[in-house]
Design a protein around this motif. Structure first.
Motif, PDB file in Angstrom:
ATOM      1  N   HIS A 254      10.944-104.839  13.889  1.00 11.10           N
ATOM      2  CA  HIS A 254      10.373-103.784  13.549  1.00 11.10           C
ATOM      3  C   HIS A 254      10.283-103.875  11.989  1.00 11.10           C
ATOM      4  O   HIS A 254       9.238-103.416  11.156  1.00 11.10           O
TER       5      HIS A 254
ATOM      6  N   TYR B 287      -0.904 -93.968  22.234  1.00 11.47           N
ATOM      7  CA  TYR B 287       0.343 -93.081  22.368  1.00 11.47           C
ATOM      8  C   TYR B 287      -0.049 -91.877  23.147  1.00 11.47           C
ATOM      9  O   TYR B 287       0.915 -91.301  23.890  1.00 11.47           O
TER      10      TYR B 287
ATOM     11  N   ASN C 155      25.897-100.712  16.151  1.00 10.60           N
ATOM     12  CA  ASN C 155      24.776-101.083  15.212  1.00 10.60           C
ATOM     13  C   ASN C 155      25.416-101.791  13.967  1.00 10.60           C
ATOM     14  O   ASN C 155      24.880-101.963  12.952  1.00 10.60           O
TER      15      ASN C 155
ATOM     16  N   HIS D 272      18.834-105.362  20.528  1.00  9.82           N
ATOM     17  CA  HIS D 272      18.673-104.300  19.800  1.00  9.82           C
ATOM     18  C   HIS D 272      18.361-104.969  18.374  1.00  9.82           C
ATOM     19  O   HIS D 272      17.522-104.596  17.518  1.00  9.82           O
TER      20      HIS D 272
ATOM     21  N   THR E 184      19.604 -94.148  19.050  1.00  9.66           N
ATOM     22  CA  THR E 184      19.148 -94.968  20.294  1.00  9.66           C
ATOM     23  C   THR E 184      18.025 -96.144  19.759  1.00  9.66           C
ATOM     24  O   THR E 184      17.870 -96.165  18.617  1.00  9.66           O
ATOM     25  N   THR E 185      17.762 -96.994  20.724  1.00 13.20           N
ATOM     26  CA  THR E 185      16.730 -97.985  20.579  1.00 13.20           C
ATOM     27  C   THR E 185      15.384 -97.287  20.619  1.00 13.20           C
ATOM     28  O   THR E 185      15.276 -96.168  20.967  1.00 13.20           O
ATOM     29  N   SER E 186      14.283 -97.896  20.232  1.00  8.03           N
ATOM     30  CA  SER E 186      13.021 -97.193  20.167  1.00  8.03           C
ATOM     31  C   SER E 186      12.418 -96.754  21.644  1.00  8.03           C
ATOM     32  O   SER E 186      11.628 -96.094  21.745  1.00  8.03           O
ATOM     33  N   TRP E 187      13.038 -97.349  22.584  1.00 11.96           N
ATOM     34  CA  TRP E 187      12.559 -96.887  23.805  1.00 11.96           C
ATOM     35  C   TRP E 187      13.746 -96.050  24.510  1.00 11.96           C
ATOM     36  O   TRP E 187      13.732 -95.579  25.798  1.00 11.96           O
TER      37      TRP E 187
ATOM     38  N   GLU F 135       7.112-103.181   9.063  1.00 14.07           N
ATOM     39  CA  GLU F 135       7.243-101.659   8.590  1.00 14.07           C
ATOM     40  C   GLU F 135       6.011-101.361   7.351  1.00 14.07           C
ATOM     41  O   GLU F 135       5.847-100.194   7.368  1.00 14.07           O
TER      42      GLU F 135
ATOM     43  N   GLU G 270      14.978-106.072  17.966  1.00 14.18           N
ATOM     44  CA  GLU G 270      13.873-105.066  17.943  1.00 14.18           C
ATOM     45  C   GLU G 270      14.009-104.626  16.343  1.00 14.18           C
ATOM     46  O   GLU G 270      13.051-104.147  15.921  1.00 14.18           O
ATOM     47  N   LYS G 271      15.094-104.384  15.811  1.00 14.06           N
ATOM     48  CA  LYS G 271      15.411-103.932  14.314  1.00 14.06           C
ATOM     49  C   LYS G 271      14.801-104.805  13.607  1.00 14.06           C
ATOM     50  O   LYS G 271      14.215-104.375  12.578  1.00 14.06           O
TER      51      LYS G 271
END
Length: 485
Positions: free
Chosen positions: A44, A374, A19, A37, A9-12, A48, A40-41
């Motif tokens: 992120h 969070y 992929n 996607h 999945t995506t982060s959401w 990291e 986002e990759k």
């Protein structure tokens, strides 16, 4: 919690359909910005790596427990020390000090020894080293000291000229330099070294009576150190030697352990002791203040994820619980601010809400919002104090105890400047073979220093601690003893 694999999945949380290939306009592209996607990759991935710690960047960590073995309730009301047999979960991080995140484990350097106790009254952090003293005793000198241990701004190389120039102009560093250059400067493993709180702290009992205290973690594996040549070889062959050793030992159920002892000084003795008890470049004689057993610490569980637990672990010497307080140690006073502030910058203002740092005790404060919040962010609870709506209130029983202060406000040094008695005593305690290795290590470290002026100034410190020591270093550097005057 066991991690179960499943649909990517995506982060959401949305499922990922492809992929392996970016979304493009036709087979040749260009790539479409609507490929969220992909964006986002990449975004992120760019983020990291949180900024590495300015000091103690590279480390290893493990979970375990601390168990009280002796009754110390007459000295402190801290709940996790309240009864024999009481166990408290802990997380411990060991580290080198000066090197970067990718540096070798077996370099000559002090080792950080940080313990987080997850107590029922909140987290208590004991953030020390594998040495009982430090290089400086006033936090205002700390940024300058660390700059000397880092890289030259032009060459980007380590700079022995800066290292020894600073030490030679800071005679209070001699005690720690002596330990660093001795066999203890390169521990064999993280399991085979002692740990110390280093600073003086204050313990307060249930009746409000206070004492000064120093912490000593004594390894039950025995102290072992590395030969210089072997350490250099390991630095090239296996730069992660210490991290690997700790992980493997715990993985094979060879759980490392330490006995915790304290030295206790009556409050009034601080005014008459022959060394300032708040000077972190000095130790208290164990003949004057014998070691008192407190408990035993065992590390029995490796992290499940290095980044989440070791890299994001944050420790602050200002994380106290009732019954444990600060002393007027000037170096400690600066660290009370600096460490927590470093975490706010490096990990984020909500670093204490991360699982590795989150207290087992309930948190009731009025801090809200900020990046990476969070959790429930306090929900709809009262967000200020004092208040008339049943929100969290202060507790008079948890007030910090007082101690007497005096003098005029200003930039004041410590009164005692005897920087030579304790290092000299340490030198004379060493065997002839240990003294020989100490001198060899010092000479080899000082040979690259360009200015004889710096060498002579440092040799004078060794000479004042013990003439034999100063003469031997001078001879090794090809200097005439008469130049020391």
């Amino acid at each position: 919690m066991e991690f179960k694999t499943g649909q990517l999945t995506t982060s959401w949380g949305a499922p990922v359909g492809d992929n392996q290939h970016s979304m493009t306009a036709g087979s040749r592209g260009p790539t479409l910005i609507q490929d969220v996607h992909l964006l986002e990759k990449l975004a992120h991935f760019n983020r990291e790596r949180v900024p590495e710690r300015v000091v103690h960047a590279k480390g290893a960590g493990a979970h375990g427990y601390f168990e009280v073995t002796q009754d110390v309730s007459s000295y402190t009301k801290a709940d996790f020390l309240s009864e024999v047999g009481k166990r408290t979960p802990v997380f411990v991080r060991f580290s080198t000090v000066a090197g970067e995140l990718g540096s070798a484990d077996t370099v000559r350097d002090p080792r950080g020894f940080a313990v987080k106790f997850y107590t029922e009254e909140g987290n208590y952090d004991l953030v020390g080293n594998n040495t009982p003293v430090f290089f400086i005793r006033d936090a205002i000198k700390f940024p300058d000291f660390i700059h000397t241990q880092k890289r030259h701004p032009q060459t980007h190389l380590k700079n022995p000229n800066a290292v020894w120039d600073f030490w030679s102009l800071s005679p209070e560093s001699l005690h720690q330099v002596s330990i660093l250059m001795s066999d203890r400067g390169i521990p064999a493993t993280l399991r085979h070294m002692h740990g110390y709180g280093s600073h003086t702290f204050k313990w307060v009992n249930a009746d409000g009576q206070a004492v000064w205290v120093k912490y000593h973690f004594k390894t039950e594996q025995g102290v072992k150190n590395l030969d210089v040549e072997l350490a250099a070889k390991l630095a090239g062959d296996n730069p992660d030697y210490h991290i690997e050793d700790l992980y493997n030992a715990i993985d094979q159920a060879n759980f490392p352990s330490w006995k915790l002892y304290v030295q206790i000084m009556p409050i009034e003795d601080a005014n008459t002791y022959r060394f300032d008890p708040f000077d972190v470049t000095k130790v208290w004689s164990q003949k004057d203040y014998p070691l008192i057993e407190v408990g035993r610490m065992v590390l029995d569980r490796n992290p499940e994820n290095y980044f989440a637990e070791v890299e994001q672990a944050t420790f602050s010497p200002g994380a106290f619980v009732p019954g444990i307080e600060a002393s007027p140690d000037k170096m400690l006073q600066g660290r009370l601010f600096a460490y927590a502030d470093a975490h706010r910058y490096r990990v984020g203002t909500n670093h204490n809400t991360l699982p590795i740092n989150k207290p087992v005790a309930q948190v009731n404060n009025n801090q809200r919002d900020g990046q990476m919040r969070y959790d429930r962010n306090g929900g709809n609870s009262v967000y200020y104090e004092p208040n008339s709506y049943g929100g969290a209130t202060e507790s008079a029983a948890s007030r910090t105890s007082s101690f007497e202060v005096s003098g005029s406000a200003g930039s004041a040094p410590y009164d005692n400047n005897d920087h030579y008695t304790q290092p000299g005593n340490l030198y004379r305690l060493l065997s002839a073979e240990e003294r020989g290795r100490l001198i060899k290590n010092i000479v080899n470290a000082m040979i690259p220093v360009e200015k004889d002026e710096i060498k002579q100034r440092q040799i004078a410190h060794f000479y004042k601690a013990d003439p034999e020591w100063g003469n031997a270093v001078a001879e090794g550097l090809g200097l005439r003893v008469t130049e020391l005057a």
